[in-house]
Design an enzyme around this catalytic site. Sequence first.
Site, PDB file in Angstrom:
ATOM      1  N   VAL A  59       0.843  -1.195   0.000  1.00 45.36           N
ATOM      2  CA  VAL A  59       0.000   0.000   0.000  1.00 45.36           C
ATOM      3  C   VAL A  59       0.879   1.246   0.000  1.00 45.36           C
ATOM      4  CG1 VAL A  59      -1.724   1.284   1.344  1.00 45.36           C
ATOM      5  CG2 VAL A  59      -1.745  -1.217   1.381  1.00 45.36           C
ATOM      6  N   CYS A  60       0.488   2.248  -0.796  1.00 45.53           N
ATOM      7  CA  CYS A  60       1.144   3.563  -0.729  1.00 45.53           C
ATOM      8  C   CYS A  60       0.076   4.637  -0.934  1.00 45.53           C
ATOM      9  CB  CYS A  60       2.288   3.676  -1.729  1.00 45.53           C
ATOM     10  SG  CYS A  60       1.762   3.785  -3.448  1.00 45.53           S
ATOM     11  N   ARG A  61       0.482   5.830  -1.351  1.00 45.96           N
ATOM     12  CA  ARG A  61      -0.475   6.921  -1.515  1.00 45.96           C
ATOM     13  C   ARG A  61      -1.358   6.715  -2.736  1.00 45.96           C
ATOM     14  NH1 ARG A  61      -1.242  11.853  -3.958  1.00 45.96           N
ATOM     15  NH2 ARG A  61       0.589  11.609  -5.245  1.00 45.96           N
ATOM     16  N   GLY A  63      -0.440   4.124  -5.440  1.00 49.00           N
ATOM     17  CA  GLY A  63      -0.223   2.844  -6.097  1.00 49.00           C
ATOM     18  C   GLY A  63       1.102   2.722  -6.818  1.00 49.00           C
ATOM     19  N   MET A  87      -3.853   4.809  -0.848  1.00 52.12           N
ATOM     20  CA  MET A  87      -4.619   5.417   0.240  1.00 52.12           C
ATOM     21  C   MET A  87      -5.539   6.530  -0.244  1.00 52.12           C
ATOM     22  SD  MET A  87      -4.241   3.778   3.019  1.00 52.12           S
ATOM     23  CE  MET A  87      -4.976   4.949   4.172  1.00 52.12           C
TER      24      MET A  87
END
Length: 98
Positions: A59-61, A63, A87
């Site tokens: 998971v990141c901000r 993708g 996110m």
Amino acid sequence: MSDISINQAYERMNRDLLVDVREDAEVAAGRIPTAIHIPLGELSARLGEIDRNRDVIAVCRSGNRSSRATAVLKSAGYKVDNMAGGMMAWQAAGLPTV
């Protein structure tokens, strides 16, 4: 490596291991309750913290970084998926954060 939707990640969040690869300040603004935080730049050095017996969701901000993390994890032998939309999509959908 495959991309999964935020809804698929939500369904799997209590079974699989979510690894949030964002930076500290981003995580401080909200993270998925069951996720562990390992910034992308530290991921290779901290692989020992990730349970090899569980499927992993990166998971990141948005993708992008999690896609890179997925490649690192895959090359280290993990079964891993990338949460598409990151996110930003998770929070826009009103899914839980802490």
